[in-house]
Design a protein around this motif. Structure first.
Motif, PDB file in Angstrom:
ATOM      1  N   ALA A  54      -1.973 -18.178 129.826  1.00 58.60           N
ATOM      2  CA  ALA A  54      -2.389 -16.849 130.286  1.00 58.60           C
ATOM      3  C   ALA A  54      -1.480 -15.771 129.704  1.00 58.60           C
ATOM      4  CB  ALA A  54      -2.378 -16.798 131.813  1.00 58.60           C
ATOM      5  N   VAL A  59      -2.616 -12.689 127.257  1.00 59.68           N
ATOM      6  CA  VAL A  59      -2.299 -11.286 127.560  1.00 59.68           C
ATOM      7  C   VAL A  59      -1.598 -10.649 126.369  1.00 59.68           C
ATOM      8  CG1 VAL A  59      -0.872  -9.762 128.977  1.00 59.68           C
ATOM      9  CG2 VAL A  59      -2.232 -11.533 130.063  1.00 59.68           C
ATOM     10  N   LEU A 110       2.113 -12.265 136.315  1.00 56.83           N
ATOM     11  CA  LEU A 110       1.966 -13.714 136.142  1.00 56.83           C
ATOM     12  C   LEU A 110       3.276 -14.452 136.398  1.00 56.83           C
ATOM     13  CD1 LEU A 110      -0.313 -13.731 132.986  1.00 56.83           C
ATOM     14  CD2 LEU A 110      -0.930 -14.583 135.256  1.00 56.83           C
ATOM     15  N   TRP A 124      -5.685 -11.940 137.257  1.00 59.42           N
ATOM     16  CA  TRP A 124      -5.826 -11.796 135.816  1.00 59.42           C
ATOM     17  C   TRP A 124      -7.170 -12.355 135.337  1.00 59.42           C
ATOM     18  CZ3 TRP A 124      -5.955 -15.723 132.016  1.00 59.42           C
ATOM     19  CH2 TRP A 124      -6.008 -15.247 130.718  1.00 59.42           C
ATOM     20  N   GLY A 163      -1.289 -13.837 140.722  1.00 58.80           N
ATOM     21  CA  GLY A 163      -1.368 -13.119 139.455  1.00 58.80           C
ATOM     22  C   GLY A 163      -2.378 -13.736 138.506  1.00 58.80           C
ATOM     23  N   GLY A 176      -8.297  -9.041 134.391  1.00 64.23           N
ATOM     24  CA  GLY A 176      -7.418  -8.928 133.242  1.00 64.23           C
ATOM     25  C   GLY A 176      -8.100  -8.448 131.970  1.00 64.23           C
ATOM     26  N   SER A 236      -3.970  -9.776 123.620  1.00 61.89           N
ATOM     27  CA  SER A 236      -5.098  -8.915 123.971  1.00 61.89           C
ATOM     28  C   SER A 236      -4.937  -7.528 123.357  1.00 61.89           C
ATOM     29  CB  SER A 236      -5.239  -8.798 125.486  1.00 61.89           C
ATOM     30  OG  SER A 236      -4.214  -7.991 126.000  1.00 61.89           O
ATOM     31  N   LYS A 240       0.130  -4.821 129.170  1.00 59.30           N
ATOM     32  CA  LYS A 240       0.566  -6.183 128.849  1.00 59.30           C
ATOM     33  C   LYS A 240       1.811  -6.551 129.640  1.00 59.30           C
ATOM     34  CE  LYS A 240      -1.171  -6.346 124.124  1.00 59.30           C
ATOM     35  NZ  LYS A 240      -0.817  -6.539 122.714  1.00 59.30           N
ATOM     36  N   TRP A 254       0.900  -7.121 133.340  1.00 56.78           N
ATOM     37  CA  TRP A 254       0.189  -8.383 133.546  1.00 56.78           C
ATOM     38  C   TRP A 254       1.142  -9.567 133.426  1.00 56.78           C
ATOM     39  CZ3 TRP A 254      -3.862  -8.891 136.207  1.00 56.78           C
ATOM     40  CH2 TRP A 254      -4.894  -7.960 136.170  1.00 56.78           C
TER      41      TRP A 254
END
Length: 59
Positions: free
Chosen positions: A20, A24, A41, A52, A48, A56, A27, A34, A37
């Protein structure tokens, strides 16, 4: 037996969280998004991750 199963499940969970975080980081979201996120996490792994998955950054 409990230690072995717990260790395997913990390893699987760690792999999911790392996956994950990598998603992120790759992305197209802004830098601040970022960072937020990734912090979510790391600080709240289960919550989280679920948030997400739902909200997310995509792509």
């Amino acid at each position: 037996m409990d230690i072995e199963v717990g260790g395997i499940l913990g390893l699987i969970w760690l792999i999911i969280i790392i996956w994950a975080i990598v998603k992120v980081a790759k992305s197209s979201a802004s830098g601040l998004a970022k960072v937020l996120w990734i912090l979510a996490l790391l600080i709240f792994p289960l919550i989280g991750f679920i948030v997400w998955l739902i909200f997310g950054p995509k792509g």
